[in-house]
Scaffold this motif. Structure first.
Motif, PDB file in Angstrom:
ATOM      1  N   PHE A 317     -38.432  -7.143 -35.851  1.00  0.00           N
ATOM      2  CA  PHE A 317     -37.207  -6.382 -35.624  1.00  0.00           C
ATOM      3  C   PHE A 317     -37.323  -5.020 -36.307  1.00  0.00           C
ATOM      4  CE2 PHE A 317     -32.466  -5.895 -36.465  1.00  0.00           C
ATOM      5  CZ  PHE A 317     -32.173  -5.620 -35.142  1.00  0.00           C
ATOM      6  N   HIS A 318     -36.922  -3.954 -35.626  1.00  0.00           N
ATOM      7  CA  HIS A 318     -37.175  -2.606 -36.113  1.00  0.00           C
ATOM      8  C   HIS A 318     -35.927  -1.896 -36.624  1.00  0.00           C
ATOM      9  CE1 HIS A 318     -41.234  -2.976 -34.693  1.00  0.00           C
ATOM     10  NE2 HIS A 318     -40.821  -3.217 -33.457  1.00  0.00           N
ATOM     11  N   ASN A 319     -34.885  -2.641 -36.924  1.00  0.00           N
ATOM     12  CA  ASN A 319     -33.673  -2.064 -37.496  1.00  0.00           C
ATOM     13  C   ASN A 319     -33.420  -2.628 -38.882  1.00  0.00           C
ATOM     14  OD1 ASN A 319     -32.923  -0.657 -35.093  1.00  0.00           O
ATOM     15  ND2 ASN A 319     -32.191  -2.587 -34.237  1.00  0.00           N
ATOM     16  N   ASN A 320     -32.597  -1.917 -39.641  1.00  0.00           N
ATOM     17  CA  ASN A 320     -32.051  -2.534 -40.839  1.00  0.00           C
ATOM     18  C   ASN A 320     -31.096  -3.644 -40.399  1.00  0.00           C
ATOM     19  OD1 ASN A 320     -33.363  -0.858 -42.657  1.00  0.00           O
ATOM     20  ND2 ASN A 320     -31.684   0.613 -42.754  1.00  0.00           N
ATOM     21  N   LEU A 321     -31.234  -4.805 -41.029  1.00  0.00           N
ATOM     22  CA  LEU A 321     -30.406  -5.948 -40.679  1.00  0.00           C
ATOM     23  C   LEU A 321     -29.763  -6.497 -41.940  1.00  0.00           C
ATOM     24  CD1 LEU A 321     -29.480  -8.142 -38.609  1.00  0.00           C
ATOM     25  CD2 LEU A 321     -31.569  -9.399 -39.196  1.00  0.00           C
ATOM     26  N   TRP A 322     -28.447  -6.681 -41.878  1.00  0.00           N
ATOM     27  CA  TRP A 322     -27.679  -7.205 -43.003  1.00  0.00           C
ATOM     28  C   TRP A 322     -27.102  -8.557 -42.597  1.00  0.00           C
ATOM     29  CZ3 TRP A 322     -27.038  -3.645 -47.167  1.00  0.00           C
ATOM     30  CH2 TRP A 322     -27.430  -2.338 -46.886  1.00  0.00           C
ATOM     31  N   LEU A 323     -27.276  -9.553 -43.456  1.00  0.00           N
ATOM     32  CA  LEU A 323     -26.734 -10.881 -43.200  1.00  0.00           C
ATOM     33  C   LEU A 323     -25.992 -11.358 -44.436  1.00  0.00           C
ATOM     34  CD1 LEU A 323     -29.872 -12.607 -41.593  1.00  0.00           C
ATOM     35  CD2 LEU A 323     -28.025 -11.418 -40.407  1.00  0.00           C
ATOM     36  N   SER A 324     -24.803 -11.951 -44.248  1.00  0.00           N
ATOM     37  CA  SER A 324     -24.035 -12.420 -45.398  1.00  0.00           C
ATOM     38  C   SER A 324     -23.682 -13.889 -45.245  1.00  0.00           C
ATOM     39  CB  SER A 324     -22.755 -11.587 -45.577  1.00  0.00           C
ATOM     40  OG  SER A 324     -21.736 -12.005 -44.689  1.00  0.00           O
ATOM     41  N   ILE A 329     -13.564 -11.043 -46.212  1.00  0.00           N
ATOM     42  CA  ILE A 329     -13.783  -9.622 -46.455  1.00  0.00           C
ATOM     43  C   ILE A 329     -14.050  -9.350 -47.930  1.00  0.00           C
ATOM     44  CG2 ILE A 329     -11.289  -9.190 -46.663  1.00  0.00           C
ATOM     45  CD1 ILE A 329     -14.018  -6.757 -45.399  1.00  0.00           C
ATOM     46  N   TYR A 330     -13.392 -10.101 -48.847  1.00  0.00           N
ATOM     47  CA  TYR A 330     -13.589  -9.842 -50.267  1.00  0.00           C
ATOM     48  C   TYR A 330     -14.979 -10.253 -50.739  1.00  0.00           C
ATOM     49  CZ  TYR A 330     -12.035 -14.753 -50.689  1.00  0.00           C
ATOM     50  OH  TYR A 330     -11.880 -16.107 -50.552  1.00  0.00           O
ATOM     51  N   HIS A 331     -15.694 -11.066 -49.965  1.00  0.00           N
ATOM     52  CA  HIS A 331     -17.085 -11.375 -50.283  1.00  0.00           C
ATOM     53  C   HIS A 331     -18.057 -10.365 -49.662  1.00  0.00           C
ATOM     54  CE1 HIS A 331     -16.060 -15.891 -51.013  1.00  0.00           C
ATOM     55  NE2 HIS A 331     -16.113 -15.224 -52.154  1.00  0.00           N
ATOM     56  N   ASN A 332     -17.540  -9.498 -48.807  1.00  0.00           N
ATOM     57  CA  ASN A 332     -18.416  -8.597 -48.055  1.00  0.00           C
ATOM     58  C   ASN A 332     -18.172  -7.120 -48.340  1.00  0.00           C
ATOM     59  OD1 ASN A 332     -20.098 -10.193 -45.902  1.00  0.00           O
ATOM     60  ND2 ASN A 332     -18.064 -11.160 -45.883  1.00  0.00           N
ATOM     61  N   THR A 333     -17.340  -6.807 -49.323  1.00  0.00           N
ATOM     62  CA  THR A 333     -17.043  -5.392 -49.570  1.00  0.00           C
ATOM     63  C   THR A 333     -18.283  -4.607 -49.999  1.00  0.00           C
ATOM     64  OG1 THR A 333     -16.332  -5.940 -51.824  1.00  0.00           O
ATOM     65  CG2 THR A 333     -14.627  -5.825 -50.133  1.00  0.00           C
ATOM     66  N   LEU A 334     -19.143  -5.208 -50.819  1.00  0.00           N
ATOM     67  CA  LEU A 334     -20.356  -4.505 -51.237  1.00  0.00           C
ATOM     68  C   LEU A 334     -21.287  -4.290 -50.047  1.00  0.00           C
ATOM     69  CD1 LEU A 334     -22.097  -3.308 -53.494  1.00  0.00           C
ATOM     70  CD2 LEU A 334     -23.008  -5.603 -53.919  1.00  0.00           C
ATOM     71  N   HIS A 510     -24.956 -18.156 -49.541  1.00  0.00           N
ATOM     72  CA  HIS A 510     -23.681 -18.725 -49.957  1.00  0.00           C
ATOM     73  C   HIS A 510     -22.664 -17.593 -50.121  1.00  0.00           C
ATOM     74  CE1 HIS A 510     -20.885 -21.557 -51.538  1.00  0.00           C
ATOM     75  NE2 HIS A 510     -20.888 -21.065 -52.756  1.00  0.00           N
ATOM     76  N   ASP A 511     -21.438 -17.968 -50.477  1.00  0.00           N
ATOM     77  CA  ASP A 511     -20.383 -16.976 -50.676  1.00  0.00           C
ATOM     78  C   ASP A 511     -20.843 -15.865 -51.617  1.00  0.00           C
ATOM     79  OD1 ASP A 511     -18.864 -18.627 -49.133  1.00  0.00           O
ATOM     80  OD2 ASP A 511     -17.633 -19.410 -50.765  1.00  0.00           O
ATOM     81  N   ASN A 512     -20.421 -14.651 -51.314  1.00  0.00           N
ATOM     82  CA  ASN A 512     -20.731 -13.479 -52.134  1.00  0.00           C
ATOM     83  C   ASN A 512     -22.237 -13.321 -52.342  1.00  0.00           C
ATOM     84  OD1 ASN A 512     -20.132 -11.146 -53.426  1.00  0.00           O
ATOM     85  ND2 ASN A 512     -19.436 -12.089 -55.338  1.00  0.00           N
ATOM     86  N   CYS A 513     -22.984 -13.592 -51.294  1.00  0.00           N
ATOM     87  CA  CYS A 513     -24.423 -13.336 -51.286  1.00  0.00           C
ATOM     88  C   CYS A 513     -24.765 -12.727 -49.930  1.00  0.00           C
ATOM     89  CB  CYS A 513     -25.196 -14.622 -51.504  1.00  0.00           C
ATOM     90  SG  CYS A 513     -26.989 -14.457 -51.305  1.00  0.00           S
ATOM     91  N   PHE A 514     -25.505 -11.649 -49.932  1.00  0.00           N
ATOM     92  CA  PHE A 514     -25.968 -11.101 -48.667  1.00  0.00           C
ATOM     93  C   PHE A 514     -27.369 -10.541 -48.839  1.00  0.00           C
ATOM     94  CE2 PHE A 514     -23.886  -7.519 -50.717  1.00  0.00           C
ATOM     95  CZ  PHE A 514     -24.675  -6.416 -50.405  1.00  0.00           C
ATOM     96  N   MET A 515     -28.068 -10.405 -47.732  1.00  0.00           N
ATOM     97  CA  MET A 515     -29.440  -9.912 -47.748  1.00  0.00           C
ATOM     98  C   MET A 515     -29.569  -8.709 -46.817  1.00  0.00           C
ATOM     99  SD  MET A 515     -31.590 -12.492 -45.259  1.00  0.00           S
ATOM    100  CE  MET A 515     -32.539 -11.136 -44.525  1.00  0.00           C
ATOM    101  N   LYS A 516     -30.534  -7.884 -47.156  1.00  0.00           N
ATOM    102  CA  LYS A 516     -30.862  -6.735 -46.308  1.00  0.00           C
ATOM    103  C   LYS A 516     -32.329  -6.820 -45.911  1.00  0.00           C
ATOM    104  CE  LYS A 516     -31.311  -1.713 -46.181  1.00  0.00           C
ATOM    105  NZ  LYS A 516     -31.493  -0.496 -47.013  1.00  0.00           N
ATOM    106  N   TYR A 517     -32.567  -6.730 -44.618  1.00  0.00           N
ATOM    107  CA  TYR A 517     -33.913  -6.705 -44.043  1.00  0.00           C
ATOM    108  C   TYR A 517     -34.210  -5.257 -43.683  1.00  0.00           C
ATOM    109  CZ  TYR A 517     -37.100  -7.247 -39.957  1.00  0.00           C
ATOM    110  OH  TYR A 517     -38.100  -7.139 -39.025  1.00  0.00           O
ATOM    111  N   THR A 518     -35.316  -4.725 -44.191  1.00  0.00           N
ATOM    112  CA  THR A 518     -35.652  -3.321 -43.969  1.00  0.00           C
ATOM    113  C   THR A 518     -37.093  -3.185 -43.504  1.00  0.00           C
ATOM    114  OG1 THR A 518     -34.181  -2.733 -45.804  1.00  0.00           O
ATOM    115  CG2 THR A 518     -35.673  -1.018 -44.990  1.00  0.00           C
ATOM    116  N   PRO A 519     -37.340  -2.698 -42.285  1.00  0.00           N
ATOM    117  CA  PRO A 519     -38.722  -2.450 -41.862  1.00  0.00           C
ATOM    118  C   PRO A 519     -39.271  -1.186 -42.526  1.00  0.00           C
ATOM    119  CG  PRO A 519     -37.188  -1.837 -40.124  1.00  0.00           C
ATOM    120  CD  PRO A 519     -36.362  -2.400 -41.237  1.00  0.00           C
ATOM    121  N   VAL A 520     -40.467  -1.298 -43.106  1.00  0.00           N
ATOM    122  CA  VAL A 520     -41.118  -0.163 -43.762  1.00  0.00           C
ATOM    123  C   VAL A 520     -42.576  -0.147 -43.299  1.00  0.00           C
ATOM    124  CG1 VAL A 520     -41.708   0.945 -45.937  1.00  0.00           C
ATOM    125  CG2 VAL A 520     -39.639  -0.458 -45.783  1.00  0.00           C
ATOM    126  N   ASP A 521     -42.886   0.751 -42.359  1.00  0.00           N
ATOM    127  CA  ASP A 521     -44.227   0.816 -41.784  1.00  0.00           C
ATOM    128  C   ASP A 521     -44.611  -0.548 -41.227  1.00  0.00           C
ATOM    129  OD1 ASP A 521     -44.406   3.524 -42.470  1.00  0.00           O
ATOM    130  OD2 ASP A 521     -45.106   3.037 -44.480  1.00  0.00           O
TER     131      ASP A 521
END
Length: 578
Positions: A317-324, A329-334, A510-521
């Motif tokens: 996948f060639h986009n930044n992808l965010w998964l929570s 909403i209060y777990h996803n503000t960051l 789990h609650d109040n946890c999210f990840m970011k997937y970032t393609p770099v080269d």
């Protein structure tokens, strides 16, 4: 932070030699005896059943004994006669309840004199703190240890299991849950001791393992002990209606409807705290099924015959992808703040939702507060041919998925023109894509559709469907330890999906946890944020696997529990402020 290559590459000779050397160290990393004087039967809980799952392990206990006399210990004043009768029906010469409700009774000479004449001792379930508090350093304690040291069989179910390992979770202040154990492995409920029975040093047991998603709790126990005492121990988690029989040669045999789970920190594993949160980078996990065996000295196992070779290709996948992990909403503000900060001031976020827009409204309100332009789009059949929305979809490049029903969204994506257009644009490059809470599942190659259905795994009814494949070799589970879902589904769904589809990665959020997937080269980086660690499971190099053939219900359907020979599990956290 995890750095992973986008495509498979050959490992260099030096790395292979290093791995081989570490594998050699792995077998001698723990101080464990080659033999033990007695035998152990550890049962994960659940009701015994005549002509059912418990017959084989309970018969095993009787068969290992010399005189086939069974002492059943409990603090319960009304223990009933069912269990003694059950042991008698399985071949015991005698089976007797010993009601020992306090330390005074536990210290009676007559109790000691009687117990040492039995060759099988069975601790019933209940409250392990009472066992520990009432029996420690008493004549009862001494008698049971002597029975074991003289070749006897010591058994325990549920709380009775908990007191049989070298390190004991005493539950002095009440039970601890997985999320609590990982958020702070030194919270007041994490009461561990190693001064009770000396049956199997270097281990800690836990029961009702898959039923109550206690894999996080067991990792918390291991991390607590390692950090506090600089000693690595192994964990054994036993599912309900499942038993593990350990012979004096430390060869173990699994019986039952679920699995016995073995958690062994690799020599290169490091436990550390991020604030109060527990992190670990390399715990090896085996999940063995009915009639599998394992040598606890070497960790060699038998009984899983299918080879699992992870699918080629990792992340394309060639986009930044965010998964929570949460819809709130209060777990996803960051997450939303970080997501929005990467956009240009004029960029509009397309919030993609379903028929019910109530969850999406919270997110649009928050984006409005940030000054971020946004539109709510309902991905439903009535909007498939809407020309205005077609123009908007073509001109917007940043997507937030929230509140979608899986089947409705997939049906929409398969329909021209707007559905197929939106799907194609989501999969193409140059975008920011966020999938919140429940919708984070859709990013995987495989989706567990009915993870919220009560008893789905227990009843053998887990339903896996193809996902969007943004993470083309992975399965994602949100709300992992939440009371909103069936925790057994969350615990079993990831490894079951990985084994079923030969996937390489499983991700628990789990609650109040999210990840970011970032393609770099040619690489991608995966980082996690929030107040809870991302839990990452990986089939690194291939392993043996299989599925339970045993049913826990009257329908006869096998329980949806997978077995595997070696997966890697870790708890990862990047930052909650960067």
């Amino acid at each position: 932070m995890i750095g992973l290559k986008n495509s498979s590459v050959m490992r260099c000779f030096v790395i292979i030699r290093i791995i081989a050397f570490l594998a050699f160290l792995f077998t001698s990393y723990f101080l464990s005896a080659q033999t033990i004087p007695g035998h152990l039967l550890v049962v994960g809980g659940g009701s015994e059943k005549v002509n059912g799952w418990s017959d084989a392990p309970y018969s095993w206990a009787i068969d290992q004994s010399v005189n086939k006399r069974v002492a059943i210990i409990t603090y319960d004043s009304e223990p009933g006669t069912w269990l003694p009768n059950y042991f008698m029906n399985l071949g015991a010469v005698e089976a007797k309840n010993f009601v020992i409700p306090n330390s005074n009774v536990a210290n009676l000479q007559e109790i000691y004199d009687s117990l040492i004449t039995y060759n099988v001792v069975f601790f019933k379930g209940g409250d392990q703190w009472k066992y520990y508090q009432y029996y420690k350093n008493t004549l009862t304690h001494q008698a049971v240890q002597e029975v074991f040291d003289n070749g006897g069989v010591i058994c325990g179910t549920s709380a009775g299991l908990a007191i049989l390992s070298g390190v004991v979770y005493t539950a002095e202040n009440g039970s601890v849950y997985s999320d609590e154990a990982l958020e702070n492995p030194f919270n007041s409920y994490m009461t561990l001791e190693n001064d009770f029975f000396n049956f199997l040093p270097g281990y800690i047991f836990d029961s009702h393992f898959i039923e109550r998603a206690r894999f996080g709790r067991l990792m918390g126990f291991l991390g607590n002990w390692s950090i506090a005492y600089n000693e690595s121990i192994r964990g054994i988690g036993v599912d309900d209606k499942t038993a593990f029989c350990i012979g004096s040669d430390l060869t173990g045999l699994v019986f039952g409807t679920g699995a016995v789970n073995f958690y062994t920190p690799n020599p290169i594993n490091e436990y550390r705290l991020s604030g109060e949160k527990l992190l670990a980078n390399y715990i090896e996990v085996k999940q063995l099924l009915h009639e599998c065996t394992i040598n606890l000295n070497t960790l060699e196992y038998t009984g899983l015959d299918s080879w699992l070779e992870p699918l080629p290709g990792e992340f394309t996948f060639h986009n930044n992808l965010w998964l929570s992990g949460s819809d709130k909403i209060y777990h996803n503000t960051l997450l939303i703040n970080k997501f929005s900060a990467l956009l240009e001031p004029q960029d509009t976020v397309l919030i993609i939702t379903g028929l019910n827009t109530s969850t999406a409204v919270f997110f649009t309100d928050f984006l409005d507060g940030l000054g971020r332009p946004n539109l709510i789009f309902q991905a439903i059949s009535m909007n498939v041919n809407n020309a205005l929305w077609k123009m908007r979809i073509e001109n917007l490049s940043h997507y937030l998925f929230v509140g979608n029903d899986f089947e409705t969204l997939m049906d929409f994506f398969g329909t021209w023109p707007n559905g197929s257009l939106l799907k194609d644009l989501t999969l193409s490059g140059g975008k920011q894509v966020a999938m919140v809470g429940d919708n984070s599942r859709f990013a995987g190659k495989t989706v567990l559709v009915n993870y919220e259905q009560e008893y789905a795994s227990y009843d053998g009814e887990l339903d896996f469907r193809p996902g969007l494949g943004l993470l083309c070799n992975a399965i994602v589970m949100p709300k992992t330890f939440s009371s909103d879902i069936d925790n057994e589904n969350a615990a079993s769904g990831i490894p079951y999906g990985m084994v079923l589809e030969n996937l390489k990665y499983g991700i628990w959020l789990h609650d109040n946890c999210f990840m970011k997937y970032t393609p770099v080269d040619e690489y991608v980086t995966i980082t996690s944020f929030g107040d809870f660690p991302m839990i990452w499971m990986e089939n690194q190099d291939g392993t043996n696997g299989g599925f339970s053939t045993q049913s826990a219900v009257n329908s006869g359907e096998p329980r949806d529990v997978a077995g595997f020979g070696k997966f890697r599990i870790s708890q990862r956290q990047y930052s909650n402020t960067n």
